[in-house]
Design a protein around this motif. Structure first.
Motif, PDB file in Angstrom:
ATOM      1  N   ASP A  63       0.848  -1.202   0.000  1.00  0.00           N
ATOM      2  CA  ASP A  63       0.000   0.000   0.000  1.00  0.00           C
ATOM      3  C   ASP A  63       0.875   1.241   0.000  1.00  0.00           C
ATOM      4  O   ASP A  63       1.906   1.252   0.652  1.00  0.00           O
ATOM      5  CB  ASP A  63      -0.842   0.061   1.287  1.00  0.00           C
ATOM      6  CG  ASP A  63      -2.065  -0.822   1.195  1.00  0.00           C
ATOM      7  OD1 ASP A  63      -2.372  -1.259   0.078  1.00  0.00           O
ATOM      8  OD2 ASP A  63      -2.669  -1.070   2.247  1.00  0.00           O
ATOM      9  N   LEU A  64       0.416   2.257  -0.675  1.00  0.00           N
ATOM     10  CA  LEU A  64       1.114   3.545  -0.590  1.00  0.00           C
ATOM     11  C   LEU A  64       0.112   4.587  -0.110  1.00  0.00           C
ATOM     12  O   LEU A  64      -0.950   4.758  -0.697  1.00  0.00           O
ATOM     13  CB  LEU A  64       1.673   3.945  -1.963  1.00  0.00           C
ATOM     14  CG  LEU A  64       2.254   5.359  -2.035  1.00  0.00           C
ATOM     15  CD1 LEU A  64       3.552   5.446  -1.248  1.00  0.00           C
ATOM     16  CD2 LEU A  64       2.502   5.774  -3.473  1.00  0.00           C
ATOM     17  N   ASP A  65       0.468   5.274   0.977  1.00  0.00           N
ATOM     18  CA  ASP A  65      -0.398   6.319   1.516  1.00  0.00           C
ATOM     19  C   ASP A  65       0.083   7.665   0.992  1.00  0.00           C
ATOM     20  O   ASP A  65       1.069   8.211   1.458  1.00  0.00           O
ATOM     21  CB  ASP A  65      -0.350   6.279   3.042  1.00  0.00           C
ATOM     22  CG  ASP A  65      -1.271   7.322   3.660  1.00  0.00           C
ATOM     23  OD1 ASP A  65      -1.875   8.104   2.894  1.00  0.00           O
ATOM     24  OD2 ASP A  65      -1.380   7.344   4.894  1.00  0.00           O
ATOM     25  N   ARG A  66      -0.652   8.188   0.007  1.00  0.00           N
ATOM     26  CA  ARG A  66      -0.227   9.467  -0.588  1.00  0.00           C
ATOM     27  C   ARG A  66      -0.340  10.615   0.405  1.00  0.00           C
ATOM     28  O   ARG A  66       0.312  11.635   0.252  1.00  0.00           O
ATOM     29  CB  ARG A  66      -1.082   9.782  -1.808  1.00  0.00           C
ATOM     30  CG  ARG A  66      -0.683   8.966  -2.998  1.00  0.00           C
ATOM     31  CD  ARG A  66      -1.242   9.585  -4.272  1.00  0.00           C
ATOM     32  NE  ARG A  66      -0.792   8.833  -5.413  1.00  0.00           N
ATOM     33  CZ  ARG A  66      -1.586   8.420  -6.382  1.00  0.00           C
ATOM     34  NH1 ARG A  66      -2.870   8.680  -6.337  1.00  0.00           N
ATOM     35  NH2 ARG A  66      -1.097   7.748  -7.405  1.00  0.00           N
ATOM     36  N   GLY A  67      -1.173  10.445   1.396  1.00  0.00           N
ATOM     37  CA  GLY A  67      -1.294  11.483   2.423  1.00  0.00           C
ATOM     38  C   GLY A  67      -0.039  11.620   3.259  1.00  0.00           C
ATOM     39  O   GLY A  67       0.146  12.620   3.946  1.00  0.00           O
ATOM     40  N   ARG A  68       0.825  10.606   3.227  1.00  0.00           N
ATOM     41  CA  ARG A  68       2.099  10.699   3.944  1.00  0.00           C
ATOM     42  C   ARG A  68       3.270  10.964   3.020  1.00  0.00           C
ATOM     43  O   ARG A  68       4.365  11.300   3.478  1.00  0.00           O
ATOM     44  CB  ARG A  68       2.385   9.378   4.664  1.00  0.00           C
ATOM     45  CG  ARG A  68       1.538   9.136   5.883  1.00  0.00           C
ATOM     46  CD  ARG A  68       1.906   7.805   6.503  1.00  0.00           C
ATOM     47  NE  ARG A  68       1.113   7.560   7.682  1.00  0.00           N
ATOM     48  CZ  ARG A  68       1.424   8.034   8.885  1.00  0.00           C
ATOM     49  NH1 ARG A  68       2.525   8.725   9.042  1.00  0.00           N
ATOM     50  NH2 ARG A  68       0.652   7.800   9.911  1.00  0.00           N
ATOM     51  N   CYS A  69       3.060  10.786   1.724  1.00  0.00           N
ATOM     52  CA  CYS A  69       4.172  10.837   0.768  1.00  0.00           C
ATOM     53  C   CYS A  69       4.664  12.267   0.597  1.00  0.00           C
ATOM     54  O   CYS A  69       3.889  13.178   0.356  1.00  0.00           O
ATOM     55  CB  CYS A  69       3.704  10.288  -0.573  1.00  0.00           C
ATOM     56  SG  CYS A  69       4.934  10.451  -1.853  1.00  0.00           S
ATOM     57  N   ILE A  70       5.991  12.460   0.736  1.00  0.00           N
ATOM     58  CA  ILE A  70       6.562  13.791   0.524  1.00  0.00           C
ATOM     59  C   ILE A  70       7.255  13.875  -0.835  1.00  0.00           C
ATOM     60  O   ILE A  70       8.002  14.820  -1.101  1.00  0.00           O
ATOM     61  CB  ILE A  70       7.546  14.181   1.639  1.00  0.00           C
ATOM     62  CG1 ILE A  70       8.631  13.119   1.800  1.00  0.00           C
ATOM     63  CG2 ILE A  70       6.812  14.407   2.953  1.00  0.00           C
ATOM     64  CD1 ILE A  70       9.816  13.578   2.615  1.00  0.00           C
ATOM     65  N   LEU A  71       7.047  12.893  -1.697  1.00  0.00           N
ATOM     66  CA  LEU A  71       7.567  12.908  -3.072  1.00  0.00           C
ATOM     67  C   LEU A  71       9.083  13.012  -3.121  1.00  0.00           C
ATOM     68  O   LEU A  71       9.636  13.665  -4.004  1.00  0.00           O
ATOM     69  CB  LEU A  71       6.937  14.075  -3.858  1.00  0.00           C
ATOM     70  CG  LEU A  71       5.418  14.060  -3.951  1.00  0.00           C
ATOM     71  CD1 LEU A  71       4.899  15.403  -4.444  1.00  0.00           C
ATOM     72  CD2 LEU A  71       4.948  12.958  -4.877  1.00  0.00           C
ATOM     73  N   SER A 207      -0.920  14.702   7.092  1.00  0.00           N
ATOM     74  CA  SER A 207      -0.486  13.623   7.988  1.00  0.00           C
ATOM     75  C   SER A 207       0.620  14.040   8.949  1.00  0.00           C
ATOM     76  O   SER A 207       1.059  13.235   9.754  1.00  0.00           O
ATOM     77  CB  SER A 207       0.034  12.455   7.151  1.00  0.00           C
ATOM     78  OG  SER A 207       1.239  12.844   6.517  1.00  0.00           O
ATOM     79  N   GLY A 208       1.090  15.259   8.881  1.00  0.00           N
ATOM     80  CA  GLY A 208       2.238  15.664   9.693  1.00  0.00           C
ATOM     81  C   GLY A 208       3.534  15.631   8.908  1.00  0.00           C
ATOM     82  O   GLY A 208       4.471  16.345   9.242  1.00  0.00           O
TER      83      GLY A 208
END
Lengths: 259, 499
Positions: A63-71, A207-208
């Motif tokens: 799974d990838l959580d885009r809400g946490r992803c900082i790219l 997400s912080g």
């Protein structure tokens, strides 16, 4: 002054026609990360991500959580067969859960661009936006300010900036909410009249982000207040924020109908 | 140990040096490290002040042992004075007589329990955990009132608070309260490998991502005793100069906005957006993130160099016309000339840096004082103005826009002429050093310690924090409506100041 006016007119129209027409990002723009292969992933992949956006369960499903992803692209460099940058702007979503993707991007685009533009018209092109910074890195503010520059000119869609939260329909929040900003954020939200919508702008607000977990800043705006629209990105581009404003207008339109 | 370098001899010639009982420790080039006992620490700072040094920062370090370090810039070198600390070590306050040290001392006392004797702060509130409702002092007098402005600002600005005491027009006193955005970014570096930690560096102050990433990378490289390849240093300069241009254009656009010169504002916003789009095409990110890492850069830019040059040519033509019109619009310049006068003496006392210091007649520029990376091979024209007002600071930024364009052209020319490596391996795993760059807001210094291949401790001496202390003094003859001009002319970012 005449010289300025002529100068202003000299260049012709440079403003985007979004949302009536699509605005494609430049090739190679790092807009979001796609997962190409979710099966049989080694659990060590989780350690690659500095914000813990990648999770692998016991069956090896990823799974990838885009809400946490900082790219940051660490996963793309480590496992190019599973992850890839995608050049796109419209990353906003009305639910936090929809930002978690397992596999190809089948996150339903809630509404088409045209329908979103229609909603803005329905509210008689008068939506007032207020911003509050709760601990961003400063880049999100630049991208929000850019919405009022001639390239994006969001006033043409009827969005105005207001300094008074009591006049605001939409609150843009940046940053994961540092401790001293808790109560100013709550008070700003409380005095806004209904119907109102709250947008979490940037991964930090969703997400912080990288700063989460220090005890000095929280895990995103939704730990303090209900969020209507999430725009991940570090920082999200102006078009992404414009897209989120259109989605948030839908929230207001829905609640007007309900009332 | 190697023979003393000329500046170490110069340090030894400072009046009062022999009284310190300081011993010189080995250090990478460009740094001079002195060790003194805790009781002699404040005395050493006094010697530095009398010798004409500029105070940079004060911080705790763990290499080679737990110590308090004060950093000074003196004659083209960075001087680090180190005193070991113990549980009961007490230091004489430096901030009591050297204002530049006041905020760093307060920060150390509040966050790390360092004991300073004699430290006295007029506002009794905590600096590093501010309370938005706290009223520092009561004001009295006919029609005098105190306005707490912030942390929820009017407009799209970062969170910071100002206590403005005013009778409606004159501003007898302003008190700046940063740290609403303190996110503990320095601690976030701990335990990360250098190439992962650079993502944290990029997000300390988002609008100066490339400067922070370069500064961190250079500190790591100096700590490990390696050097990035020339080609990587050139790419870093390209990213950093584009970033400087975007930041300077942002300041100018905001000044135009506050003077209600809306076409001018739109014009400079267009120019800024052009730079942002150029960076998006070049790096995939509108802020140039993800390219710089310790040891070099991740790759070549994604545009051909000819395309970049062509874009810069178009940009420069537009900029020339807009600059001429901007500086010729008297309704605009009248508001800036004479506003926010900052005497040179004050600027020196507070150790201010960047366009702010250069607008008051100083020539502090890290690229010139202690050239690093690509700037060792370029001649740099330091832009400096003497008028010390908001207009001077805007003129400095215009001058630097031209200088950045020149540096970009020269660097791209070098990049075109020969090929080369982009990365050097980080082969050793431990060390400690300072890195520095000239960020758009001013000189940025980072202290980085590494052990076993991971980061152990980072201190960031941000230009924004060092310059902001001066804001309290920026209203000598100004009225409340000048507030916005003066604030924008500082061009600082709270994210960098609060960390």
């Amino acid at each position: 002054m005449l010289e300025w006016i002529l100068r202003g007119l000299g260049q012709g129209r440079i403003t985007t026609r979004y949302p009536a027409k699509p605005e494609p990002p430049p090739a190679g723009y790092h807009g979001s990360i796609d997962v190409l292969d979710t099966k049989n992933a080694p659990s060590t992949l989780q350690l690659v991500c500095p914000t813990g956006a990648i999770s692998v369960d016991q069956q090896g499903d990823l799974d990838l959580d885009r809400g946490r992803c900082i790219l940051c692209g660490e996963c793309v460099r480590r496992a190019p067969e599973r992850f890839a940058f995608r050049s796109r702007y419209e990353t906003a979503s009305r639910s936090r859960a929809a930002l978690v993707i397992d596999g190809q991007d089948h996150q339903p685009l809630q509404q088409t661009r045209e329908a979103l533009g229609e909603q803005a018209r329905m509210l008689r092109r008068s939506i007032h936006v207020r911003h509050i910074d709760c601990g961003s890195d400063g880049s999100e503010e630049w991208e929000i300010q850019a919405l009022w520059n001639p390239y994006y000119d969001i006033q043409r869609l009827g969005y105005f900036l207001t300094n008074a939260p009591r006049h605001a329909d939409i609150l843009l929040v940046t940053g994961g909410v540092t401790n001293p900003m808790h109560s100013p954020l709550q008070r700003t939200w409380e005095v806004m009249p209904d119907p109102k919508a709250l947008i979490a702008v940037g991964t930090d607000a969703c997400s912080g982000g990288l700063a989460a977990g220090s005890g000095l800043t929280g895990g995103g705006v939704d730990t303090v207040l209900p969020v209507d629209v999430y725009v991940p990105g570090s920082p999200p581009a102006p078009i992404a924020i414009m897209h989120s404003l259109l989605l948030a207008t839908g929230v207001i339109a829905d609640s007007k109908v309900a009332a | 140990m190697s023979p003393l370098r000329s500046t170490e001899i110069a340090a030894a010639e400072l009046p009062g040096y022999e009284r310190l009982g300081a011993s010189i420790e080995p250090a990478p080039a460009g740094e001079v490290r002195l060790r003194v006992g805790a009781p002699a620490f404040a005395g050493a700072a006094r010697v530095m002040q009398e010798g004409g040094a500029r105070f940079v920062s004060m911080f705790l370090a763990d290499t080679p042992e737990r110590s308090l370090i004060a950093a000074f810039a003196l004659r083209g070198e960075l001087i680090l004075v180190r005193a070991p600390t113990g549980p009961d070590a007490v230091f004489e306050s430096v901030g009591r007589w050297w204002p530049a040290a006041s905020w760093p001392e307060r920060e150390l006392a509040e966050l790390h329990d360092v004991n300073f004797r004699g430290e006295d702060h007029i506002y009794r509130s905590r600096l590093t955990a501010p309370d938005a409702d706290f009223v520092g002092r009561e004001v009295s007098g006919l029609d005098v009132f105190s306005i707490p402005y912030g942390p929820v600002r009017s407009g799209i600005f970062e969170a910071i608070q100002f206590h403005i005491e005013t009778g409606g027009e004159d501003v007898p006193r302003i008190h700046t309260r940063p740290f609403f955005k303190h996110r503990g970014m320095e601690a976030r570096f701990q335990g990360l490998a250098p190439d992962a930690a650079v993502h944290v560096a990029e997000r300390v102050a988002g609008i100066a991502s490339c400067a922070y990433a370069s500064c961190f990378s250079q500190a790591v490289e100096r700590a490990l005793g390696i050097q990035a390849p020339q080609r990587a240093e050139r790419w870093r300069a390209v990213y950093c100069e584009l970033e400087r241009m975007a930041c300077h254009l942002d300041v100018i656009a905001k000044e135009a906005e506050t003077t209600a010169l809306y076409v001018g504002q739109a014009r400079f916003q267009i120019l800024k957006e052009q730079i942002m789009r150029l960076r998006a095409r070049l790096t995939g990110n509108r802020f140039g993130r993800g390219m710089i890492l310790p040891g070099g850069v991740r790759g070549e830019g994604m545009m051909s160099l000819d395309e970049v040059l062509a874009a810069l040519d178009v940009f420069e033509r537009e900029l020339r016309r807009d600059r001429r019109m901007f500086l010729g619009t008297t309704s605009m310049t009248d508001r800036l000339v004479g506003s926010g006068h900052l005497e040179r003496r004050l600027v020196e006392e507070y150790g201010a840096v960047g366009p702010l210091a250069r607008g008051s007649g100083l020539s502090t520029d890290a690229r010139h004082e202690r050239p690093y990376g690509n700037y060792t091979r370029l001649g740099l024209r330091v832009v400096s103005e003497r008028d010390a007002d908001a207009m001077a600071r805007v003129k400095v930024r215009f001058g630097e826009l031209s200088e950045s364009l020149r540096i970009l052209r020269q660097t791209i020319d070098h990049l075109r002429r020969r090929d080369g490596d982009l990365q050097t391996q980080l082969d050793s795993t431990a060390g400690a050093a300072c890195g520095w760059v000239e960020a758009p807001q001013g000189e940025l210094v980072m202290w980085v310690e590494l052990t076993q291949g991971t980061v152990r401790r980072v201190h960031i001496a941000s230009p924004s924090l060092r310059n902001w202390a001066l804001f309290d003094h920026a209203f000598p003859k100004d009225v409340l409506t000048d507030f916005a001009f003066i604030e924008h002319s500082f061009g600082l970012t709270p994210a960098g100041a609060d960390r």
